[in-house]
Write an enzyme that holds these catalytic residues in place. Structure first.
Site, mmCIF file in Angstrom:
data_model
loop_
_atom_site.group_PDB
_atom_site.id
_atom_site.type_symbol
_atom_site.label_atom_id
_atom_site.label_comp_id
_atom_site.label_asym_id
_atom_site.label_seq_id
_atom_site.Cartn_x
_atom_site.Cartn_y
_atom_site.Cartn_z
ATOM 1 N N GLU A 179 2.098 30.332 -8.017
ATOM 2 C CA GLU A 179 0.928 29.662 -7.447
ATOM 3 C C GLU A 179 1.099 28.152 -7.388
ATOM 4 O O GLU A 179 0.115 27.402 -7.362
ATOM 5 C CB GLU A 179 -0.312 30.056 -8.258
ATOM 6 C CG GLU A 179 -0.540 31.574 -8.265
ATOM 7 C CD GLU A 179 -1.826 31.995 -8.956
ATOM 8 O OE1 GLU A 179 -2.757 31.167 -9.008
ATOM 9 O OE2 GLU A 179 -1.894 33.142 -9.421
ATOM 10 N N GLY A 180 2.341 27.708 -7.348
ATOM 11 C CA GLY A 180 2.616 26.286 -7.238
ATOM 12 C C GLY A 180 4.105 26.023 -7.278
ATOM 13 O O GLY A 180 4.906 26.917 -7.560
#
Length: 334
Positions: A179-180
């Site tokens: 997620e990043g």
């Protein structure tokens, strides 16, 4: 040594007997699978008698036939102290109730080995999920990433190491909940890991949990290059989430179905509806009645449909066993 070996043999024989007499082995190609994350205690409340909503140990959730896959959340950092990863399992295994392997930032949660093996003996898959909302899964280049595959293999899968967080338990694969950050090295990492998996007689799985906007900004290119077995698409906290199911301009399972059939290197890849297990999610929760309709209609319309992913098991149990309602919908065929 002879006694320990005898006990291991006896346990293996017992587990094989269980699998032979009635337990159905996990089938990734099924369209009735339910994957539920365990490890982060999303519900968070402390039950005074510690029997219900406070996250229980993994074996507690394997006592029925509801959940098919447990991604353990999370391996949060690819390189912590000692150049090994770090894991975070909330109240179950943390620095307050477990020791670090000397010279590392890696917790020794080997007491979970029996839980994991019990779940597997019941025909469930147990994997390790890399990343999460605050995860730091990063590589400087392809060479470093390819070498890291051996680290994951030795720590969690079919390899050997003195620093195995779950002791003798051999997990069934990995999940990428990214997620990043950057995708640098991901293809090399997963390609090298798949080669190690393919050399084994044991079946291993590689899954991912992309956000529903297509293509996913953090793992989309990797999904297009590596043959994943399943994607747990997070249809929540986004404009394309479950709340927008009736708006076909937003709800985009059809897009992911096309990706599965035309883009993914594995044309048998399964697409799951990722959903929150309670209204505690930022957005995207739908009640069990709505979820049943969505499951049945989606399965009827898209052959890539593989099942449902829920976040997470503590929320599901606290929310009147939402996981049970979802499994019932998956098992019913109108």
């Amino acid at each position: 040594m002879v006694v320990a070996g005898f006990l291991r043999l006896t346990l293996s024989s017992l587990l094989l007997g269980i699998m032979t007499h009635g337990t159905v082995a996990f089938d990734m190609l099924s369209n009735e699978n339910l994957a539920v994350y365990w490890g982060q205690n999303s519900y968070g409340a402390i039950n005074p008698d510690n029997t219900a909503h406070w996250q229980q140990t993994l074996s507690y959730y394997c006592k029925d036939n509801v959940i098919d896959t447990f991604p353990i959340a999370f391996l949060v950092d690819s390189y912590a102290e000692g150049n090994l990863p770090s894991i975070d399992l909330a109240n179950i295994c943390n620095s307050g109730n477990a020791d670090y392997f000397p010279g590392t930032g890696l917790l020794n949660c080997s007491f979970l080995a029996s839980d994991i093996e019990m779940c597997q003996s019941a025909g469930k898959a147990v994997t390790i999920s890399l990343g999460g909302g605050s995860g730091n899964i990063h590589f400087q280049n392809d060479a470093q990433a390819a070498a890291y595959a051996k680290t994951i293999w030795n720590l969690f899968l079919g390899g050997t190491s003195k620093t195995r967080p779950f002791g003798s338990a051999i997990l069934d694969g990995i999940d990428m909940d990214i997620e990043g950050g950057s995708q640098t090295g991901y293809v090399s990492f997963l390609t090298a890991l798949r080669k190690l998996m393919n050399r084994s007689k044991k079946k291993y799985y590689i899954t991912a949990a992309p956000q529903c906007p297509y293509p996913d900004g953090y793992i989309g290119k990797t999904l297009n290059t590596v043959g994943f077995d399943a994607v747990y698409v997070q249809f929540y906290n986004n404009y394309c989430g479950l709340k927008h199911y009736n708006n076909r301009n937003d709800w985009n399972f059809a897009t992911w179905d096309k990706w599965a059939k035309n883009v993914s290197p594995n044309r048998d890849v399964k697409v799951y509806i990722g959903a929150p297990a309670s209204s505690a999610a930022g957005s995207g929760y739908v009640n069990s009645k709505q979820m049943t309709t969505i499951i049945q209609q989606t399965r009827s319309n898209y052959s890539s449909f593989g099942g449902v992913m829920l976040w997470d098991v503590s929320d599901a149990h606290a929310n009147h066993r939402y996981d049970k309602a979802v499994k019932q919908a998956l098992k019913s065929h109108p």
